[in-house]
Design a protein around this motif. Structure first.
Motif, PDB file in Angstrom:
ATOM      1  N   THR A  19      34.135  61.109 -10.700  1.00  0.00           N
ATOM      2  CA  THR A  19      34.936  61.831 -11.697  1.00  0.00           C
ATOM      3  C   THR A  19      34.878  61.124 -13.037  1.00  0.00           C
ATOM      4  N   ARG A  20      35.000  59.808 -13.025  1.00  0.00           N
ATOM      5  CA  ARG A  20      34.956  59.035 -14.272  1.00  0.00           C
ATOM      6  C   ARG A  20      33.608  59.222 -14.973  1.00  0.00           C
ATOM      7  N   GLU A  21      32.532  59.178 -14.214  1.00  0.00           N
ATOM      8  CA  GLU A  21      31.208  59.349 -14.807  1.00  0.00           C
ATOM      9  C   GLU A  21      31.026  60.752 -15.364  1.00  0.00           C
ATOM     10  N   ALA A  22      31.558  61.749 -14.672  1.00  0.00           N
ATOM     11  CA  ALA A  22      31.465  63.130 -15.161  1.00  0.00           C
ATOM     12  C   ALA A  22      32.223  63.280 -16.479  1.00  0.00           C
ATOM     13  N   ILE A  23      33.374  62.648 -16.565  1.00  0.00           N
ATOM     14  CA  ILE A  23      34.172  62.710 -17.795  1.00  0.00           C
ATOM     15  C   ILE A  23      33.450  62.010 -18.939  1.00  0.00           C
ATOM     16  N   LEU A  24      32.906  60.832 -18.672  1.00  0.00           N
ATOM     17  CA  LEU A  24      32.193  60.099 -19.725  1.00  0.00           C
ATOM     18  C   LEU A  24      30.945  60.843 -20.167  1.00  0.00           C
ATOM     19  N   ALA A  25      30.239  61.463 -19.226  1.00  0.00           N
ATOM     20  CA  ALA A  25      29.046  62.237 -19.590  1.00  0.00           C
ATOM     21  C   ALA A  25      29.426  63.423 -20.469  1.00  0.00           C
ATOM     22  N   ALA A  26      30.526  64.083 -20.122  1.00  0.00           N
ATOM     23  CA  ALA A  26      30.990  65.219 -20.927  1.00  0.00           C
ATOM     24  C   ALA A  26      31.405  64.762 -22.315  1.00  0.00           C
ATOM     25  N   ALA A  27      32.140  63.660 -22.385  1.00  0.00           N
ATOM     26  CA  ALA A  27      32.570  63.133 -23.680  1.00  0.00           C
ATOM     27  C   ALA A  27      31.375  62.743 -24.529  1.00  0.00           C
ATOM     28  N   SER A  28      30.409  62.087 -23.931  1.00  0.00           N
ATOM     29  CA  SER A  28      29.216  61.671 -24.669  1.00  0.00           C
ATOM     30  C   SER A  28      28.492  62.869 -25.262  1.00  0.00           C
ATOM     31  N   GLU A  29      28.322  63.907 -24.457  1.00  0.00           N
ATOM     32  CA  GLU A  29      27.610  65.095 -24.942  1.00  0.00           C
ATOM     33  C   GLU A  29      28.377  65.790 -26.053  1.00  0.00           C
ATOM     34  N   LEU A  30      29.677  65.919 -25.889  1.00  0.00           N
ATOM     35  CA  LEU A  30      30.482  66.612 -26.898  1.00  0.00           C
ATOM     36  C   LEU A  30      30.617  65.798 -28.178  1.00  0.00           C
ATOM     37  N   PHE A  31      30.841  64.504 -28.051  1.00  0.00           N
ATOM     38  CA  PHE A  31      30.928  63.659 -29.240  1.00  0.00           C
ATOM     39  C   PHE A  31      29.629  63.729 -30.039  1.00  0.00           C
ATOM     40  N   GLY A  61      42.585  58.714 -23.521  1.00  0.00           N
ATOM     41  CA  GLY A  61      42.414  59.638 -24.631  1.00  0.00           C
ATOM     42  C   GLY A  61      41.089  59.433 -25.348  1.00  0.00           C
ATOM     43  N   LYS A  62      40.922  60.129 -26.460  1.00  0.00           N
ATOM     44  CA  LYS A  62      39.638  60.102 -27.168  1.00  0.00           C
ATOM     45  C   LYS A  62      39.180  58.699 -27.563  1.00  0.00           C
ATOM     46  N   PRO A  63      40.033  57.874 -28.158  1.00  0.00           N
ATOM     47  CA  PRO A  63      39.572  56.522 -28.511  1.00  0.00           C
ATOM     48  C   PRO A  63      39.102  55.734 -27.284  1.00  0.00           C
ATOM     49  N   THR A  64      39.822  55.888 -26.177  1.00  0.00           N
ATOM     50  CA  THR A  64      39.450  55.168 -24.959  1.00  0.00           C
ATOM     51  C   THR A  64      38.148  55.700 -24.392  1.00  0.00           C
ATOM     52  N   LEU A  65      37.939  56.996 -24.492  1.00  0.00           N
ATOM     53  CA  LEU A  65      36.676  57.589 -24.037  1.00  0.00           C
ATOM     54  C   LEU A  65      35.497  57.002 -24.811  1.00  0.00           C
ATOM     55  N   LEU A  66      35.622  56.974 -26.129  1.00  0.00           N
ATOM     56  CA  LEU A  66      34.523  56.450 -26.939  1.00  0.00           C
ATOM     57  C   LEU A  66      34.349  54.953 -26.707  1.00  0.00           C
ATOM     58  N   ARG A  67      35.451  54.249 -26.578  1.00  0.00           N
ATOM     59  CA  ARG A  67      35.362  52.811 -26.317  1.00  0.00           C
ATOM     60  C   ARG A  67      34.642  52.548 -24.991  1.00  0.00           C
ATOM     61  N   ALA A  68      34.946  53.345 -23.968  1.00  0.00           N
ATOM     62  CA  ALA A  68      34.300  53.182 -22.667  1.00  0.00           C
ATOM     63  C   ALA A  68      32.804  53.426 -22.770  1.00  0.00           C
ATOM     64  N   LEU A  69      32.414  54.400 -23.582  1.00  0.00           N
ATOM     65  CA  LEU A  69      30.997  54.677 -23.782  1.00  0.00           C
ATOM     66  C   LEU A  69      30.308  53.516 -24.509  1.00  0.00           C
ATOM     67  N   ARG A 111      21.414  55.543 -29.165  1.00  0.00           N
ATOM     68  CA  ARG A 111      21.275  56.024 -30.543  1.00  0.00           C
ATOM     69  C   ARG A 111      22.488  56.830 -31.007  1.00  0.00           C
ATOM     70  N   GLU A 112      22.900  57.789 -30.202  1.00  0.00           N
ATOM     71  CA  GLU A 112      24.005  58.655 -30.615  1.00  0.00           C
ATOM     72  C   GLU A 112      25.338  57.918 -30.565  1.00  0.00           C
ATOM     73  N   MET A 113      25.505  57.046 -29.557  1.00  0.00           N
ATOM     74  CA  MET A 113      26.753  56.289 -29.456  1.00  0.00           C
ATOM     75  C   MET A 113      26.890  55.291 -30.610  1.00  0.00           C
ATOM     76  N   VAL A 114      25.779  54.680 -31.020  1.00  0.00           N
ATOM     77  CA  VAL A 114      25.819  53.759 -32.159  1.00  0.00           C
ATOM     78  C   VAL A 114      26.235  54.511 -33.419  1.00  0.00           C
ATOM     79  N   ALA A 115      25.677  55.700 -33.609  1.00  0.00           N
ATOM     80  CA  ALA A 115      26.040  56.505 -34.776  1.00  0.00           C
ATOM     81  C   ALA A 115      27.530  56.846 -34.759  1.00  0.00           C
ATOM     82  N   LEU A 116      28.045  57.213 -33.589  1.00  0.00           N
ATOM     83  CA  LEU A 116      29.467  57.529 -33.476  1.00  0.00           C
ATOM     84  C   LEU A 116      30.333  56.305 -33.744  1.00  0.00           C
ATOM     85  N   MET A 117      29.911  55.173 -33.198  1.00  0.00           N
ATOM     86  CA  MET A 117      30.666  53.942 -33.395  1.00  0.00           C
ATOM     87  C   MET A 117      30.753  53.595 -34.873  1.00  0.00           C
ATOM     88  N   LEU A 118      29.626  53.654 -35.556  1.00  0.00           N
ATOM     89  CA  LEU A 118      29.602  53.305 -36.962  1.00  0.00           C
ATOM     90  C   LEU A 118      30.398  54.288 -37.813  1.00  0.00           C
TER      91      LEU A 118
END
Length: 215
Positions: A19-31, A61-69, A111-118
């Motif tokens: 479940t956690r991986e499914a949530i992170l995958a969904a968040a990654s794609e949507l972000f 929440g959203k910040p925690t989702l991105l932080r986990a990624l 690549r995409e996560m770095v862009a989001l982080m920055l």
């Protein structure tokens, strides 16, 4: 604990991890597709096919989702594999080549996560902290590379491990890859080759820099 109870506990753990991986995958794609600001937790839940409450209880929440990624990218197994190879390499040029290949892989895969982080670090305190931790871990890894070059007596005269780490960050850090690939339109392969060549010329003694690395 009986075997039956252990089995049920194991299945619950597996289900929670899935479940956690499914949530992170969904968040990654949507972000990545919609942007961090435009994405809602409801949308993440819908894409992951879980209840909204499950997103919060499984990750946050959203910040925690991105932080986990971001943390998942920092802890990518390829980094450990690269450092292990660097620690056993006896040719300084091979150390540089391995570092170029390893950092290229990490930056390309994230690549995409770095862009989001920055893009979010200046507005979301939790992400700013995650970025600082990611950069610290990144520089520590490059410090291990500098230490290996120093062990091999391959650093150009006057360079200590600290200055060499700074230079490795200049050549192989987050912004170097983004400037060449995102801003200038280079391929990752071309960027890897050029950065390795420049880093070798800047960091290594002339006799080591002139030696061709093994393949």
């Amino acid at each position: 604990m009986t075997a039956s109870i252990q089995h049920r506990a194991s299945r619950r753990q597996d289900s929670a991890a899935y479940t956690r991986e499914a949530i992170l995958a969904a968040a990654s794609e949507l972000f990545s597709s919609r942007g961090y600001t435009a994405t809602t937790v409801n949308e993440v839940a819908a894409k992951a096919r879980v209840a909204v409450a499950t997103v919060y209880t499984s990750v946050g929440g959203k910040p925690t989702l991105l932080r986990a990624l971001i943390e998942r990218g920092v802890n990518e197994p390829r980094t450990t594999e690269t450092l292990t190879a660097v620690a056993s390499a006896d040719d300084p040029r091979e150390v540089i080549r391995l570092t170029a290949a390893g950092t290229r892989y990490s930056n390309e895969a994230s690549r995409e996560m770095v862009a989001l982080m920055l893009s979010t670090a200046n507005t979301v305190p939790e992400i700013a902290e995650a970025m600082r931790e990611a950069v610290t871990a990144y520089r520590q890894a490059l410090g291990a590379v500098a230490g290996r070059l120093d062990d091999l007596s391959a650093l150009r005269g006057g360079l200590g491990v600290e200055r060499a780490t700074d230079m490795l960050w200049y050549f192989f850090g987050l912004h170097s890859w983004r400037q060449l690939v995102e801003d200038n339109g280079w391929s990752y392969e071309d960027a890897q080759s050029w950065l390795a060549e420049c880093a070798g010329a800047a960091l290594l003694t002339p006799e080591h820099a002139a030696t061709k690395p093994p393949r």
